[in-house]
Scaffold this active site. Structure first.
Site, PDB file in Angstrom:
ATOM      1  N   SER A  71       0.716  -1.188  -0.059  1.00 30.78           N
ATOM      2  CA  SER A  71      -0.029  -0.040   0.071  1.00 30.78           C
ATOM      3  C   SER A  71       0.868   1.376  -0.184  1.00 30.78           C
ATOM      4  CB  SER A  71      -0.775  -0.163   1.552  1.00 30.78           C
ATOM      5  OG  SER A  71      -1.453   1.399   1.572  1.00 30.78           O
TER       6      SER A  71
ATOM      7  N   TYR B 121      -2.281  -1.504  10.323  1.00 31.94           N
ATOM      8  CA  TYR B 121      -2.198  -1.410   8.906  1.00 31.94           C
ATOM      9  C   TYR B 121      -0.704  -0.921   8.759  1.00 31.94           C
ATOM     10  CZ  TYR B 121      -4.006  -1.176   4.177  1.00 31.94           C
ATOM     11  OH  TYR B 121      -4.281  -1.412   2.743  1.00 31.94           O
TER      12      TYR B 121
HETATM   13  P1  NAD Z   1     -11.828  -6.386  -0.069  1.00 30.11           P
HETATM   14  O1  NAD Z   1     -12.139  -6.103   1.372  1.00 30.11           O
HETATM   15  O2  NAD Z   1     -12.607  -5.838  -1.068  1.00 30.11           O
HETATM   16  O3  NAD Z   1     -11.056  -7.761  -0.290  1.00 30.11           O
HETATM   17  C1  NAD Z   1     -10.570  -8.416   0.835  1.00 30.11           C
HETATM   18  C2  NAD Z   1     -10.605  -9.837   0.362  1.00 30.11           C
HETATM   19  O4  NAD Z   1      -9.769 -10.746   1.480  1.00 30.11           O
HETATM   20  C3  NAD Z   1     -11.937 -10.516   0.791  1.00 30.11           C
HETATM   21  O5  NAD Z   1     -12.605 -11.373  -0.342  1.00 30.11           O
HETATM   22  C4  NAD Z   1     -11.689 -11.146   2.039  1.00 30.11           C
HETATM   23  O6  NAD Z   1     -12.905 -12.143   2.264  1.00 30.11           O
HETATM   24  C5  NAD Z   1     -10.645 -11.504   1.993  1.00 30.11           C
HETATM   25  N1  NAD Z   1      -9.802 -12.215   3.164  1.00 30.11           N
HETATM   26  C6  NAD Z   1      -9.773 -11.572   4.555  1.00 30.11           C
HETATM   27  N2  NAD Z   1      -9.401 -12.166   5.614  1.00 30.11           N
HETATM   28  C7  NAD Z   1      -8.920 -13.304   4.841  1.00 30.11           C
HETATM   29  C8  NAD Z   1      -8.166 -14.520   5.273  1.00 30.11           C
HETATM   30  N3  NAD Z   1      -7.770 -14.654   6.524  1.00 30.11           N
HETATM   31  N4  NAD Z   1      -7.978 -15.364   4.484  1.00 30.11           N
HETATM   32  C9  NAD Z   1      -8.127 -15.310   2.935  1.00 30.11           C
HETATM   33  N5  NAD Z   1      -8.915 -14.366   2.661  1.00 30.11           N
HETATM   34  C10 NAD Z   1      -8.971 -13.451   3.534  1.00 30.11           C
HETATM   35  O7  NAD Z   1     -10.504  -5.446   0.163  1.00 30.11           O
HETATM   36  P2  NAD Z   1      -9.510  -4.796  -1.061  1.00 30.11           P
HETATM   37  O8  NAD Z   1      -9.609  -3.349  -1.074  1.00 30.11           O
HETATM   38  O9  NAD Z   1      -9.567  -5.466  -2.399  1.00 30.11           O
HETATM   39  O10 NAD Z   1      -8.234  -5.160  -0.416  1.00 30.11           O
HETATM   40  C11 NAD Z   1      -7.164  -6.091  -1.195  1.00 30.11           C
HETATM   41  C12 NAD Z   1      -5.858  -5.837  -0.644  1.00 30.11           C
HETATM   42  O11 NAD Z   1      -5.257  -4.465  -1.267  1.00 30.11           O
HETATM   43  C13 NAD Z   1      -5.596  -5.697   0.936  1.00 30.11           C
HETATM   44  O12 NAD Z   1      -4.258  -6.325   1.123  1.00 30.11           O
HETATM   45  C14 NAD Z   1      -5.556  -4.264   1.062  1.00 30.11           C
HETATM   46  O13 NAD Z   1      -4.791  -3.975   2.456  1.00 30.11           O
HETATM   47  C15 NAD Z   1      -4.858  -3.789  -0.224  1.00 30.11           C
HETATM   48  N6  NAD Z   1      -4.959  -2.357  -0.426  1.00 30.11           N
HETATM   49  C16 NAD Z   1      -6.130  -2.052  -0.540  1.00 30.11           C
HETATM   50  C17 NAD Z   1      -6.580  -0.507  -0.904  1.00 30.11           C
HETATM   51  C18 NAD Z   1      -7.878  -0.047  -1.111  1.00 30.11           C
HETATM   52  O14 NAD Z   1      -7.821   1.302  -1.199  1.00 30.11           O
HETATM   53  N7  NAD Z   1      -8.729  -0.650  -1.202  1.00 30.11           N
HETATM   54  C19 NAD Z   1      -5.187   0.238  -0.855  1.00 30.11           C
HETATM   55  C20 NAD Z   1      -3.922  -0.306  -0.814  1.00 30.11           C
HETATM   56  C21 NAD Z   1      -3.878  -1.618  -0.607  1.00 30.11           C
END
Ligand code: NAD
Length: 260
Positions: A142, A155
């Site tokens: 991130s 985080y």
């Molecule tokens: P999201 O909530 O849409 O998806 C997250 C997924 O992870 C879900 O399907 C959930 O069921 C799964 N998950 C949660 N715990 C789990 C576990 N113990 N085992 C397996 N799967 C599990 O979130 P997103 O925004 O798509 O985030 C995905 C990644 O991107 C994360 O690592 C997040 O930190 C990172 N990220 C997101 C953003 C943002 O702005 N959305 C920015 C930077 C980084």
């Protein structure tokens, strides 16, 4: 196509960024395993891949914090598709609190999923990559792998830790032809971000509009959210890059919020 013959495991691909990465890798020829604890979401991603290009995909239940299940599910993917070429360690959650109110159990839960999950999935994937002499480890970092924000002690600590793990894997993986890189997105409108808009507004005592315009987009060059497709395109690029020339790096995809 660039990723023909590539087998990818994408954790957290039942939603958001992971789902779009899975769709994009499949569009470029990869066979993809959708690894998640949300099997409805995972099945939906598999269905979207089938409808999109008729590509082969499978859903696997994988709680990334459970070593036995991670190993078993990774082995099941390798058994079905014959190999593992790409790991996208993406599963994640967000929990925001000022530190004085941050329950330690929630800190540990977040660290377990992000850092423990990256460690365990890496351990299970390289078992298949090393004998092949090739592979690509892609971690979801991130902007918070490089920058800090208030309320996000767990985080930010977890996302910084992922950089360290990825750099170690660049060094350990090199002699086996395994590359290791981190994608660092800015804010992307997924369920993870939608949920924190009202939470941050409450904790910071500002409006939801201010959270979006000032906290989330204030430092971008064009006040624009990064999209799931922006992140997925970088993942596909890293999956298809074939040499150790590009390893141990973090690629920041954030509309200029963070420049390193
Ligand atoms: P999201 O909530 O849409 O998806 C997250 C997924 O992870 C879900 O399907 C959930 O069921 C799964 N998950 C949660 N715990 C789990 C576990 N113990 N085992 C397996 N799967 C599990 O979130 P997103 O925004 O798509 O985030 C995905 C990644 O991107 C994360 O690592 C997040 O930190 C990172 N990220 C997101 C953003 C943002 O702005 N959305 C920015 C930077 C980084």
């Amino acid at each position: 196509m660039k990723l023909d013959n590539n087998v990818a495991v994408v954790t957290g691909a039942g939603s958001g960024i992971g789902r779009q990465i899975a769709l994009t890798l499949a569009r470029q020829g990869a066979r993809v395993a959708i690894a998640d604890i949300d099997m409805d979401g995972a099945s939906e991603t598999v269905e979207q891949i089938r409808q999109d290009r008729g590509r082969e995909a499978m859903a696997v239940h994988m709680d990334v914090t459970n070593e036995a299940e991670v190993t078993e599910s990774m082995d099941a993917v390798a058994k079905r598709f014959g190999r593992i070429d790409t790991l996208v360690s993406n599963a994640g959650i967000q929990i925001v609190h000022p530190i004085q109110d941050f329950p330690y159990a929630q800190f540990q839960k977040l660290m377990d999923i992000h850092v423990g999950g990256a460690f365990l999935t890496t351990k299970a994937a390289v078992k298949h990559m090393y004998p092949q002499g090739s592979g690509s480890l892609i971690y979801m970092g991130s902007v918070h792998s490089h920058e800090a924000s208030p309320l996000k002690s767990a985080y930010v600590a977890a996302k910084h830790a992922i950089l360290g793990l990825a750099r170690v894997m660049a060094k350990e993986g090199a002699e086996h032809g395994v590359r290791s890189n981190v994608i660092c997105p800015g804010f992307v409108k997924t369920p993870l971000v939608e949920k924190q808009i009202p939470e941050q507004a409450h904790d910071l005592g500002i409006s939801e509009e201010e959270v979006v315009n000032r906290v989330m987009l204030g430092d971008t060059v064009d006040q624009t959210f990064t999209t799931v497709q922006d992140v997925a395109d970088v993942a596909a690029f890293l999956a298809g890059f074939e040499t150790n020339a590009l390893t141990g790096q973090s690629i920041i995809v954030s509309h200029g919020w963070c420049m390193k």
